[in-house]
Design a protein around this motif. Sequence first.
Motif, PDB file in Angstrom:
ATOM      1  N   THR A   1      46.771  43.405  30.022  1.00 56.56           N
ATOM      2  CA  THR A   1      45.632  42.971  29.458  1.00 56.56           C
ATOM      3  C   THR A   1      46.178  41.731  28.494  1.00 56.56           C
ATOM      4  O   THR A   1      47.318  41.769  27.766  1.00 56.56           O
ATOM      5  CB  THR A   1      45.130  44.224  29.195  1.00 56.56           C
ATOM      6  OG1 THR A   1      44.781  44.958  29.868  1.00 56.56           O
ATOM      7  CG2 THR A   1      43.884  43.382  27.565  1.00 56.56           C
TER       8      THR A   1
ATOM      9  N   LYS B   1      43.157  35.847  34.489  1.00 59.53           N
ATOM     10  CA  LYS B   1      42.012  36.580  35.846  1.00 59.53           C
ATOM     11  C   LYS B   1      42.303  35.653  36.712  1.00 59.53           C
ATOM     12  O   LYS B   1      42.418  36.776  37.790  1.00 59.53           O
ATOM     13  CB  LYS B   1      40.719  36.075  35.184  1.00 59.53           C
ATOM     14  CG  LYS B   1      39.533  36.035  33.833  1.00 59.53           C
ATOM     15  CD  LYS B   1      38.979  35.546  33.412  1.00 59.53           C
ATOM     16  CE  LYS B   1      37.696  36.735  32.901  1.00 59.53           C
ATOM     17  NZ  LYS B   1      36.607  36.236  32.174  1.00 59.53           N
TER      18      LYS B   1
ATOM     19  N   THR C   1      43.685  41.252  33.030  1.00 59.72           N
ATOM     20  CA  THR C   1      42.219  42.101  32.260  1.00 59.72           C
ATOM     21  C   THR C   1      42.709  41.366  30.683  1.00 59.72           C
ATOM     22  O   THR C   1      43.644  40.481  30.163  1.00 59.72           O
ATOM     23  CB  THR C   1      42.813  43.326  31.871  1.00 59.72           C
ATOM     24  OG1 THR C   1      42.634  44.274  33.366  1.00 59.72           O
ATOM     25  CG2 THR C   1      40.889  43.797  31.623  1.00 59.72           C
TER      26      THR C   1
ATOM     27  N   THR D   1      40.713  40.398  26.942  1.00 60.88           N
ATOM     28  CA  THR D   1      40.018  40.696  25.645  1.00 60.88           C
ATOM     29  C   THR D   1      39.906  39.365  24.349  1.00 60.88           C
ATOM     30  O   THR D   1      41.200  38.889  25.176  1.00 60.88           O
ATOM     31  CB  THR D   1      40.076  41.738  25.615  1.00 60.88           C
ATOM     32  OG1 THR D   1      41.348  41.983  24.580  1.00 60.88           O
ATOM     33  CG2 THR D   1      39.785  43.258  26.396  1.00 60.88           C
TER      34      THR D   1
ATOM     35  N   SER E   1      45.775  38.076  37.716  1.00 58.59           N
ATOM     36  CA  SER E   1      44.321  39.696  37.705  1.00 58.59           C
ATOM     37  C   SER E   1      45.305  40.430  36.836  1.00 58.59           C
ATOM     38  O   SER E   1      45.187  41.360  37.029  1.00 58.59           O
ATOM     39  CB  SER E   1      44.892  40.374  38.624  1.00 58.59           C
ATOM     40  OG  SER E   1      45.284  39.600  40.303  1.00 58.59           O
TER      41      SER E   1
ATOM     42  N   TYR F   1      48.924  46.119  26.906  1.00 61.44           N
ATOM     43  CA  TYR F   1      48.584  44.387  26.590  1.00 61.44           C
ATOM     44  C   TYR F   1      49.319  44.423  24.923  1.00 61.44           C
ATOM     45  O   TYR F   1      50.219  44.234  24.895  1.00 61.44           O
ATOM     46  CB  TYR F   1      46.868  45.095  25.664  1.00 61.44           C
ATOM     47  CG  TYR F   1      47.092  45.848  24.281  1.00 61.44           C
ATOM     48  CD1 TYR F   1      47.306  45.243  23.154  1.00 61.44           C
ATOM     49  CD2 TYR F   1      47.323  47.226  24.252  1.00 61.44           C
ATOM     50  CE1 TYR F   1      47.057  45.659  21.517  1.00 61.44           C
ATOM     51  CE2 TYR F   1      47.296  47.834  23.228  1.00 61.44           C
ATOM     52  CZ  TYR F   1      46.972  46.963  21.949  1.00 61.44           C
ATOM     53  OH  TYR F   1      47.252  47.711  21.023  1.00 61.44           O
TER      54      TYR F   1
END
Length: 157
Positions: free
Chosen positions: A99, A128, A133, A135, A131, A74
Amino acid sequence: MYFDKLKEIFLMVTTECNWSCKHCYLPSVKKMPYELIEQIINKLGGNYKITFLGGEILTDWEFIKYFPKVKQNYILTNGLELIENPHAYDILKANGIDTISLSYYFDYEQYFCGVDKAIVEKVIKEAKERSFTVTLNTVIGNFNFNDVRNMCEKAAA
Protein backbone atom coordinates in the motif's frame (compact mmCIF):
# COMPACT_ATOMS: atom_id res chain seq x y z
CA MET A 1 0.04 3.12 34.58
CA TYR A 2 -0.58 4.92 31.28
CA PHE A 3 2.22 3.15 29.40
CA ASP A 4 0.63 -0.21 30.15
CA LYS A 5 -2.11 0.77 27.68
CA LEU A 6 0.30 1.76 24.93
CA LYS A 7 -0.14 -0.54 21.93
CA GLU A 8 1.54 1.24 19.05
CA ILE A 9 4.74 3.21 18.67
CA PHE A 10 5.23 5.62 15.77
CA LEU A 11 8.89 6.18 14.96
CA MET A 12 9.84 9.29 13.03
CA VAL A 13 12.97 7.75 11.51
CA THR A 14 13.86 10.79 9.43
CA THR A 15 12.83 14.39 8.94
CA GLU A 16 14.66 14.55 5.62
CA CYS A 17 12.50 15.33 2.61
CA ASN A 18 12.95 15.89 -1.10
CA TRP A 19 10.34 18.64 -1.20
CA SER A 20 9.53 21.77 0.81
CA CYS A 21 5.83 22.09 1.51
CA LYS A 22 4.60 25.33 3.06
CA HIS A 23 2.65 23.50 5.74
CA CYS A 24 5.46 21.17 6.84
CA TYR A 25 6.19 21.23 10.56
CA LEU A 26 9.55 19.40 10.40
CA PRO A 27 12.26 21.96 11.15
CA SER A 28 15.54 20.25 10.32
CA VAL A 29 17.05 17.19 8.71
CA LYS A 30 17.71 14.43 11.22
CA LYS A 31 17.86 10.67 10.88
CA MET A 32 17.44 8.04 13.54
CA PRO A 33 20.56 5.88 13.68
CA TYR A 34 20.05 2.40 12.23
CA GLU A 35 21.47 0.85 15.41
CA LEU A 36 18.80 2.59 17.48
CA ILE A 37 16.06 1.35 15.15
CA GLU A 38 17.38 -2.20 15.57
CA GLN A 39 17.44 -1.79 19.36
CA ILE A 40 13.87 -0.49 19.44
CA ILE A 41 12.62 -3.33 17.25
CA ASN A 42 14.44 -5.96 19.30
CA LYS A 43 13.35 -4.57 22.65
CA LEU A 44 9.78 -3.46 21.92
CA GLY A 45 8.72 -5.18 18.70
CA GLY A 46 7.25 -8.21 20.45
CA ASN A 47 4.98 -6.14 22.68
CA TYR A 48 4.04 -3.17 20.53
CA LYS A 49 3.08 -2.45 16.96
CA ILE A 50 5.83 -0.26 15.50
CA THR A 51 5.08 2.06 12.58
CA PHE A 52 7.73 3.97 10.65
CA LEU A 53 7.06 7.52 9.56
CA GLY A 54 9.22 10.27 8.28
CA GLY A 55 9.59 13.39 6.51
CA GLU A 56 10.11 11.37 3.33
CA ILE A 57 11.31 7.87 4.22
CA LEU A 58 12.29 7.14 0.63
CA THR A 59 15.13 9.66 0.84
CA ASP A 60 17.04 6.84 2.56
CA TRP A 61 16.29 3.37 1.20
CA GLU A 62 18.03 1.71 4.15
CA PHE A 63 14.90 2.36 6.23
CA ILE A 64 12.84 0.07 4.01
CA LYS A 65 14.66 -3.03 5.27
CA TYR A 66 13.01 -2.52 8.66
CA PHE A 67 9.44 -2.61 7.35
CA PRO A 68 9.25 -6.44 7.14
CA LYS A 69 10.67 -6.72 10.65
CA VAL A 70 7.67 -4.84 12.07
CA LYS A 71 5.20 -6.15 9.46
CA GLN A 72 4.44 -2.67 8.14
CA ASN A 73 2.82 -3.09 4.73
CA TYR A 74 2.34 0.58 3.77
CA ILE A 75 4.46 3.65 3.23
CA LEU A 76 3.52 7.31 3.37
CA THR A 77 5.30 9.19 0.59
CA ASN A 78 5.07 12.26 -1.61
CA GLY A 79 5.77 10.03 -4.62
CA LEU A 80 8.80 11.83 -6.06
CA GLU A 81 11.20 8.95 -5.48
CA LEU A 82 8.76 6.58 -7.18
CA ILE A 83 8.88 8.76 -10.30
CA GLU A 84 12.67 9.13 -10.25
CA ASN A 85 13.57 5.50 -9.50
CA PRO A 86 11.99 2.96 -11.86
CA HIS A 87 12.94 0.06 -9.55
CA ALA A 88 11.37 1.62 -6.46
CA TYR A 89 8.12 -0.32 -6.77
CA ASP A 90 10.02 -3.62 -6.92
CA ILE A 91 11.99 -2.72 -3.80
CA LEU A 92 8.78 -1.85 -1.95
CA LYS A 93 7.12 -5.13 -2.97
CA ALA A 94 10.20 -7.13 -1.98
CA ASN A 95 9.94 -5.62 1.50
CA GLY A 96 6.27 -6.47 2.00
CA ILE A 97 4.83 -3.07 1.14
CA ASP A 98 1.58 -3.39 -0.78
CA THR A 99 0.00 0.00 0.00
CA ILE A 100 1.28 3.41 -1.02
CA SER A 101 -0.20 6.34 0.85
CA LEU A 102 0.31 9.61 -1.02
CA SER A 103 0.00 13.25 -0.10
CA TYR A 104 -2.48 14.70 -2.59
CA TYR A 105 -3.99 18.17 -2.49
CA PHE A 106 -6.47 17.91 -5.37
CA ASP A 107 -6.93 21.39 -6.83
CA TYR A 108 -5.46 23.15 -3.80
CA GLU A 109 -1.73 22.49 -4.14
CA GLN A 110 -1.12 26.26 -4.41
CA TYR A 111 -1.85 26.48 -0.67
CA PHE A 112 0.80 23.93 0.19
CA CYS A 113 3.54 24.08 -2.43
CA GLY A 114 3.04 20.32 -2.54
CA VAL A 115 4.22 17.97 -5.23
CA ASP A 116 2.56 18.85 -8.52
CA LYS A 117 -0.81 17.17 -8.99
CA ALA A 118 0.24 15.69 -12.35
CA ILE A 119 3.18 13.90 -10.71
CA VAL A 120 1.03 12.49 -7.91
CA GLU A 121 -1.59 11.35 -10.43
CA LYS A 122 1.13 9.60 -12.43
CA VAL A 123 2.30 7.77 -9.29
CA ILE A 124 -1.31 6.79 -8.50
CA LYS A 125 -1.71 5.32 -11.99
CA GLU A 126 1.65 3.50 -11.95
CA ALA A 127 1.13 2.14 -8.44
CA LYS A 128 -2.31 0.76 -9.33
CA GLU A 129 -0.91 -0.80 -12.52
CA ARG A 130 1.65 -2.58 -10.32
CA SER A 131 -1.10 -3.91 -8.03
CA PHE A 132 -0.48 -1.59 -5.10
CA THR A 133 -3.35 -0.31 -3.03
CA VAL A 134 -3.25 3.49 -3.06
CA THR A 135 -4.57 5.72 -0.30
CA LEU A 136 -4.61 9.51 -0.38
CA ASN A 137 -3.92 12.03 2.38
CA THR A 138 -4.86 15.67 2.20
CA VAL A 139 -5.26 18.72 4.39
CA ILE A 140 -8.67 20.21 5.06
CA GLY A 141 -8.87 23.90 5.92
CA ASN A 142 -11.16 26.90 5.57
CA PHE A 143 -10.25 27.19 1.88
CA ASN A 144 -11.44 23.71 0.85
CA PHE A 145 -13.72 22.19 3.49
CA ASN A 146 -16.78 22.86 1.33
CA ASP A 147 -15.22 20.68 -1.37
CA VAL A 148 -14.66 17.54 0.72
CA ARG A 149 -17.42 15.56 -1.00
CA ASN A 150 -15.99 16.41 -4.44
CA MET A 151 -12.48 15.45 -3.30
CA CYS A 152 -13.78 12.11 -1.99
CA GLU A 153 -15.55 11.43 -5.28
CA LYS A 154 -12.37 12.23 -7.24
CA ALA A 155 -10.32 9.99 -4.95
CA ALA A 156 -12.72 7.10 -5.40
CA ALA A 157 -12.72 7.39 -9.21
